[in-house]
Design a protein around this motif. Structure first.
Motif, mmCIF file in Angstrom:
data_model
loop_
_atom_site.group_PDB
_atom_site.id
_atom_site.type_symbol
_atom_site.label_atom_id
_atom_site.label_comp_id
_atom_site.label_asym_id
_atom_site.label_seq_id
_atom_site.Cartn_x
_atom_site.Cartn_y
_atom_site.Cartn_z
ATOM 1 N N VAL A 124 33.259 -36.428 29.990
ATOM 2 C CA VAL A 124 34.357 -35.900 30.661
ATOM 3 C C VAL A 124 33.742 -34.308 30.444
ATOM 4 O O VAL A 124 33.709 -33.698 29.615
ATOM 5 N N LEU A 125 33.763 -33.646 31.913
ATOM 6 C CA LEU A 125 33.472 -32.293 31.795
ATOM 7 C C LEU A 125 34.712 -31.442 31.708
ATOM 8 O O LEU A 125 34.611 -30.271 31.196
ATOM 9 N N ALA A 126 35.709 -31.959 32.360
ATOM 10 C CA ALA A 126 36.951 -31.077 32.394
ATOM 11 C C ALA A 126 37.944 -32.067 32.813
ATOM 12 O O ALA A 126 37.848 -33.208 33.234
ATOM 13 N N THR A 127 39.321 -31.494 32.613
ATOM 14 C CA THR A 127 40.410 -32.383 33.080
ATOM 15 C C THR A 127 41.323 -31.367 33.648
ATOM 16 O O THR A 127 41.668 -30.282 33.304
ATOM 17 N N VAL A 128 41.644 -31.483 34.773
ATOM 18 C CA VAL A 128 42.433 -30.764 35.706
ATOM 19 C C VAL A 128 43.865 -31.370 35.440
ATOM 20 O O VAL A 128 44.529 -32.350 35.724
ATOM 21 N N PRO A 129 44.780 -30.482 34.779
ATOM 22 C CA PRO A 129 46.006 -30.764 34.247
ATOM 23 C C PRO A 129 47.003 -30.954 35.613
ATOM 24 O O PRO A 129 46.702 -30.351 36.608
ATOM 25 N N GLU A 130 47.767 -32.278 35.320
ATOM 26 C CA GLU A 130 48.718 -32.691 36.367
ATOM 27 C C GLU A 130 48.366 -32.713 37.653
ATOM 28 O O GLU A 130 49.190 -32.329 38.682
ATOM 29 N N ALA A 131 46.856 -33.055 37.954
ATOM 30 C CA ALA A 131 46.631 -33.077 39.300
ATOM 31 C C ALA A 131 46.758 -34.550 40.081
ATOM 32 O O ALA A 131 46.552 -34.523 41.299
ATOM 33 N N PHE A 132 47.413 -35.387 39.419
ATOM 34 C CA PHE A 132 47.647 -36.625 39.839
ATOM 35 C C PHE A 132 48.903 -36.915 39.691
ATOM 36 O O PHE A 132 49.510 -37.026 38.680
ATOM 37 N N ASP A 133 49.880 -37.586 40.748
ATOM 38 C CA ASP A 133 51.175 -38.097 40.575
ATOM 39 C C ASP A 133 51.131 -39.537 40.208
ATOM 40 O O ASP A 133 51.303 -40.258 41.254
ATOM 41 N N HIS A 134 51.141 -39.979 39.053
ATOM 42 C CA HIS A 134 51.241 -41.232 38.588
ATOM 43 C C HIS A 134 52.417 -42.017 38.704
ATOM 44 O O HIS A 134 53.410 -41.564 38.524
ATOM 45 N N PRO A 135 52.493 -43.238 39.546
ATOM 46 C CA PRO A 135 53.912 -43.819 39.702
ATOM 47 C C PRO A 135 54.623 -44.139 38.561
ATOM 48 O O PRO A 135 55.808 -44.183 38.498
ATOM 49 N N GLN A 136 53.980 -44.342 37.301
ATOM 50 C CA GLN A 136 54.605 -44.695 36.081
ATOM 51 C C GLN A 136 54.799 -43.235 35.051
ATOM 52 O O GLN A 136 55.567 -43.138 34.374
ATOM 53 N N HIS A 137 53.666 -42.625 34.973
ATOM 54 C CA HIS A 137 53.409 -41.496 34.089
ATOM 55 C C HIS A 137 53.875 -40.393 34.876
ATOM 56 O O HIS A 137 53.799 -39.364 33.811
ATOM 57 N N GLY A 138 54.058 -39.948 35.880
ATOM 58 C CA GLY A 138 54.474 -38.645 36.284
ATOM 59 C C GLY A 138 53.241 -37.923 36.630
ATOM 60 O O GLY A 138 52.045 -38.582 36.887
ATOM 61 N N LEU A 139 53.227 -36.665 36.425
ATOM 62 C CA LEU A 139 51.947 -35.876 36.684
ATOM 63 C C LEU A 139 51.116 -35.891 35.717
ATOM 64 O O LEU A 139 51.547 -35.573 34.342
ATOM 65 N N VAL A 140 49.905 -36.454 35.710
ATOM 66 C CA VAL A 140 48.680 -36.642 34.662
ATOM 67 C C VAL A 140 47.621 -36.027 35.216
ATOM 68 O O VAL A 140 47.360 -35.329 36.393
ATOM 69 N N GLY A 141 46.658 -35.699 34.324
ATOM 70 C CA GLY A 141 45.549 -34.998 34.612
ATOM 71 C C GLY A 141 44.343 -36.044 35.178
ATOM 72 O O GLY A 141 44.347 -37.377 35.120
ATOM 73 N N LEU A 142 43.310 -35.460 36.061
ATOM 74 C CA LEU A 142 42.201 -35.944 36.448
ATOM 75 C C LEU A 142 41.103 -35.488 35.908
ATOM 76 O O LEU A 142 40.725 -34.116 35.675
ATOM 77 N N HIS A 143 40.128 -36.296 35.332
ATOM 78 C CA HIS A 143 38.899 -35.735 34.640
ATOM 79 C C HIS A 143 37.837 -35.927 35.967
ATOM 80 O O HIS A 143 37.775 -36.483 36.794
ATOM 81 N N VAL A 144 37.026 -34.938 35.368
ATOM 82 C CA VAL A 144 35.787 -34.805 36.163
ATOM 83 C C VAL A 144 34.495 -35.297 35.376
ATOM 84 O O VAL A 144 34.599 -34.671 34.227
ATOM 85 N N MET A 145 34.144 -36.306 35.601
ATOM 86 C CA MET A 145 32.995 -37.165 34.835
ATOM 87 C C MET A 145 31.705 -36.892 35.365
ATOM 88 O O MET A 145 31.633 -37.007 36.415
ATOM 89 N N PHE A 146 30.691 -36.888 34.661
ATOM 90 C CA PHE A 146 29.306 -36.548 34.839
ATOM 91 C C PHE A 146 28.344 -37.488 34.122
ATOM 92 O O PHE A 146 28.561 -37.680 32.912
#
Length: 129
Positions: free
Chosen positions: A101-123
Motif C-alpha cells: 500500500v503506497l497511500a490511502t485516499v481518505p473517504e474516497a469511496f462511499d461503501h454501502p455498509q461502511h459509509g465513506l472509506v479510504g481507497l488504497h493505491v497498491m503497487f
C-alpha cells in the motif's frame, strides 16, 4: 450490456480474461496500461468475482494470471489505483502477491455498509522479480 462490454473489454494492448467452471462464469479480470503514453510501462487491472463463488481461489488465480501477464508482457510494475480499504480479502490477497500500500485516499469511496472509506493505491515492482 453493450456499454458495460466496452468499459470492461478495452482494445489492445489491454486484455480481458474470464474464469469459468464448465459453463459457469466465476469471475473476470481486465488488465492493461495504467496510463497511456509515458505511463504505459506500468500495468493496472480490475477484477470481479461472483460472490456466490468466493473462497474458491478465483481471485487468487486471476491475480496470479495478471501478475504473470504483466511480467511476461514487459511491464515494469503494476499499480492498483483504488482498492477499497475495508475489502480485507482483496487487501490480504494483493499483499500476499507482493503488493504494498503506497497511500490511502481518505473517504474516497462511499461503501454501502461502511459509509465513506479510504481507497488504497497498491503497487508491485516487477523489475528483477
Amino acid at each position: 450490456m453493450e456499454q458495460a462490454r466496452g468499459w470492461w473489454m478495452e482494445p489492445s494492448p489491454a486484455s480481458t480474461v474470464v474464469a469459468v467452471d464448465s459453463s459457469t462464469v466465476l469471475g473476470s479480470a481486465k488488465m492493461g496500461p495504467n496510463r497511456p503514453g509515458r505511463g504505459a510501462h506500468v500495468a493496472t487491472a480490475s477484477f470481479m468475482v461472483d460472490p456466490r463463488h468466493g473462497g474458491r481461489g478465483v481471485g487468487r488465480a486471476l491475480g496470479e494470471y495478471v501478475v504473470d501477464w504483466a511480467r511476461t508482457t514487459g511491464y515494469r510494475s503494476i499499480q492498483f489505483n483504488a482498492v477499497v480499504e475495508t475489502n480485507q480479502v482483496a487487501v490480504r490477497l494483493w499483499r500476499s502477491l507482493g503488493f504494498d500500500v503506497l497511500a490511502t485516499v481518505p473517504e474516497a469511496f462511499d461503501h454501502p455498509q461502511h459509509g465513506l472509506v479510504g481507497l488504497h493505491v497498491m503497487f508491485l515492482d516487477l523489475k528483477g522479480a
